[in-house]
Design an enzyme around this catalytic site. Structure first.
Site, PDB file in Angstrom:
ATOM      1  N   ASN A  76       0.837  -1.215   0.000  1.00  0.00           N
ATOM      2  CA  ASN A  76       0.000   0.000   0.000  1.00  0.00           C
ATOM      3  C   ASN A  76       0.866   1.257   0.000  1.00  0.00           C
ATOM      4  OD1 ASN A  76      -3.046  -0.452   0.116  1.00  0.00           O
ATOM      5  ND2 ASN A  76      -2.249  -2.035   1.483  1.00  0.00           N
ATOM      6  N   HIS A 119      -8.512  -0.679   5.453  1.00  0.00           N
ATOM      7  CA  HIS A 119      -8.909  -1.952   6.061  1.00  0.00           C
ATOM      8  C   HIS A 119      -9.313  -2.918   4.947  1.00  0.00           C
ATOM      9  CE1 HIS A 119     -10.302  -4.711   9.079  1.00  0.00           C
ATOM     10  NE2 HIS A 119     -11.384  -4.912   8.335  1.00  0.00           N
ATOM     11  N   LEU A 167      -3.403   2.390  17.640  1.00  0.00           N
ATOM     12  CA  LEU A 167      -2.950   3.712  18.095  1.00  0.00           C
ATOM     13  C   LEU A 167      -3.572   4.061  19.444  1.00  0.00           C
ATOM     14  CD1 LEU A 167      -3.264   5.812  14.812  1.00  0.00           C
ATOM     15  CD2 LEU A 167      -1.211   4.729  15.767  1.00  0.00           C
TER      16      LEU A 167
HETATM   17  C1  GAR Z   1      -3.175  -4.833   3.791  1.00  0.00           C
HETATM   18  O1  GAR Z   1      -4.048  -5.778   3.260  1.00  0.00           O
HETATM   19  C2  GAR Z   1      -3.917  -3.898   4.724  1.00  0.00           C
HETATM   20  O2  GAR Z   1      -5.209  -3.603   4.303  1.00  0.00           O
HETATM   21  C3  GAR Z   1      -3.936  -4.727   5.980  1.00  0.00           C
HETATM   22  O3  GAR Z   1      -2.664  -5.349   6.028  1.00  0.00           O
HETATM   23  C4  GAR Z   1      -2.141  -5.490   4.711  1.00  0.00           C
HETATM   24  C5  GAR Z   1      -0.778  -4.825   4.642  1.00  0.00           C
HETATM   25  O4  GAR Z   1      -0.158  -5.037   3.410  1.00  0.00           O
HETATM   26  N1  GAR Z   1      -4.176  -3.887   7.128  1.00  0.00           N
HETATM   27  C6  GAR Z   1      -4.895  -4.280   8.169  1.00  0.00           C
HETATM   28  O5  GAR Z   1      -5.353  -5.392   8.281  1.00  0.00           O
HETATM   29  C7  GAR Z   1      -5.060  -3.230   9.255  1.00  0.00           C
HETATM   30  N2  GAR Z   1      -6.140  -3.572  10.133  1.00  0.00           N
HETATM   31  P1  GAR Z   1       1.020  -4.072   2.875  1.00  0.00           P
HETATM   32  O6  GAR Z   1       2.073  -3.963   3.970  1.00  0.00           O
HETATM   33  O7  GAR Z   1       1.546  -4.814   1.678  1.00  0.00           O
HETATM   34  O8  GAR Z   1       0.421  -2.738   2.515  1.00  0.00           O
END
Ligand code: GAR
Length: 208
Positions: free
Chosen positions: A14, A110, A94
Site C-alpha cells: 500500500n 482496512h 494507536l
Molecule cells: C493490507 O491488506 C492492509 O489492508 C492490511 O494489512 C495489509 C498490509 O499489506 N491492514 C490491516 O489489516 C489493518 N487492520 P502491505 O504492507 O503490503 O500494505
C-alpha cells in the site's frame, strides 16, 4: 502541499501504491515526507529508501508502558510536521494521544467492507480467513478515518471485490489489494489533501 507521514509494519504494497500515485500525480497537493515502521525489518522501509523518503522506526516494546509509546509516537508525528497520517498495513493499535493530536487526520486502509469483518483481531490475513469461513460472496476494502473505536471512524471510500470458488486467504488478499486497496487508498489521500472531505455528524462527506 500537505505533508503525508505513512505508518507501516510489513511488506508495504500500500505504501508502494501511494508512492506510485504521488509520482503519477493521482495524489494532488500531497507529498510523502516520512515513513515510520513498527518493525525494523519491514520491507516497506526499503521501498521508502529506494524512493529517497526519510524513515524512522518506533517499537512499542522499547517503552515501559503503552502510554509512553503513545506519547513518543505523537511527538514523532508532530516533529515530522505531519498534516496527514496514513496507516498502510500498520499493525499496532494507536493510543489516545496520537488519535486526539490528529483527529480526522489519520486514514487507515482496512481489507474488508466495514462494518463487516472489522474490529479487534481482524487484521491482515485473518480478515480474509474469516471472509472465506463465513462464505460471503462479496468482500472489499475500506478507507476510513481513525477514531478511538477500532475500525469505527468515518468511512471515506469503499470498493467491493468478488469472492471466488477455490479462493485461499492469500489469493483473496491479493485480489482485494489489486482491485480495491491500491486504488482507493491513494484516492482517499488525494481527496484529503485537496480539502474535499468534510465530517458532518461523524459521517465523511466527499465533495463530488
Ligand atoms: C493490507 O491488506 C492492509 O489492508 C492490511 O494489512 C495489509 C498490509 O499489506 N491492514 C490491516 O489489516 C489493518 N487492520 P502491505 O504492507 O503490503 O500494505
Amino acid at each position: 502541499m500537505k505533508n503525508i507521514v505513512v505508518l507501516v509494519s510489513g511488506g508495504g504494497t500500500n505504501l508502494q501504491a501511494l508512492i506510485d500515485a504521488e509520482k503519477s500525480e493521482i495524489i494532488k497537493n500531497g507529498k510523502i515526507t516520512c515513513v515510520i515502521s513498527s518493525n525494523p525489518n519491514a520491507y516497506a522501509l526499503e521501498r521508502a529508501k529506494n524512493n529517497s523518503i526519510e524513515t524512522a522506526v518506533i517499537r512499542k516494546k522499547d517503552y515501559h508502558s503503552f502510554d509512553e509509546y503513545d506519547k513518543a509516537l505523537a511527538e514523532l508525528l508532530l516533529e515530522k510536521k505531519a498534516d496527514l497520517v496514513v496507516l498502510a498495513g500498520f499493525m499496532t493499535v494507536l493510543g489516545e494521544k496520537v488519535i486526539s493530536a490528529f483527529s480526522n487526520r489519520i486514514i487507515n486502509i482496512h481489507p474488508a467492507l466495514i462494518p463487516s469483518f472489522c474490529g479487534k483481531g481482524y487484521y491482515g490475513l485473518y480478515v480474509h480467513e474469516a471472509v472465506l469461513a463465513r462464505g460471503v460472496k462479496v468482500t472489499g476494502a475500506t478507507a476510513h478515518f481513525v477514531n478511538e473505536i477500532c475500525d469505527g471512524g468515518p468511512i471515506i471510500m469503499q470498493k467491493a471485490v468478488e469472492v471466488k470458488n477455490g479462493d485461499t486467504p492469500e489469493i483473496l488478499q491479493r485480489r482485494v489489494m489489486e482491485q480495491a486497496e491500491w486504488r482507493i487508498l491513494p484516492e482517499a489521500v488525494s481527496l484529503f489533501c485537496q480539502g474535499k472531505i468534510k465530517i458532518i455528524n461523524n459521517i465523511a462527506v466527499v465533495e463530488e
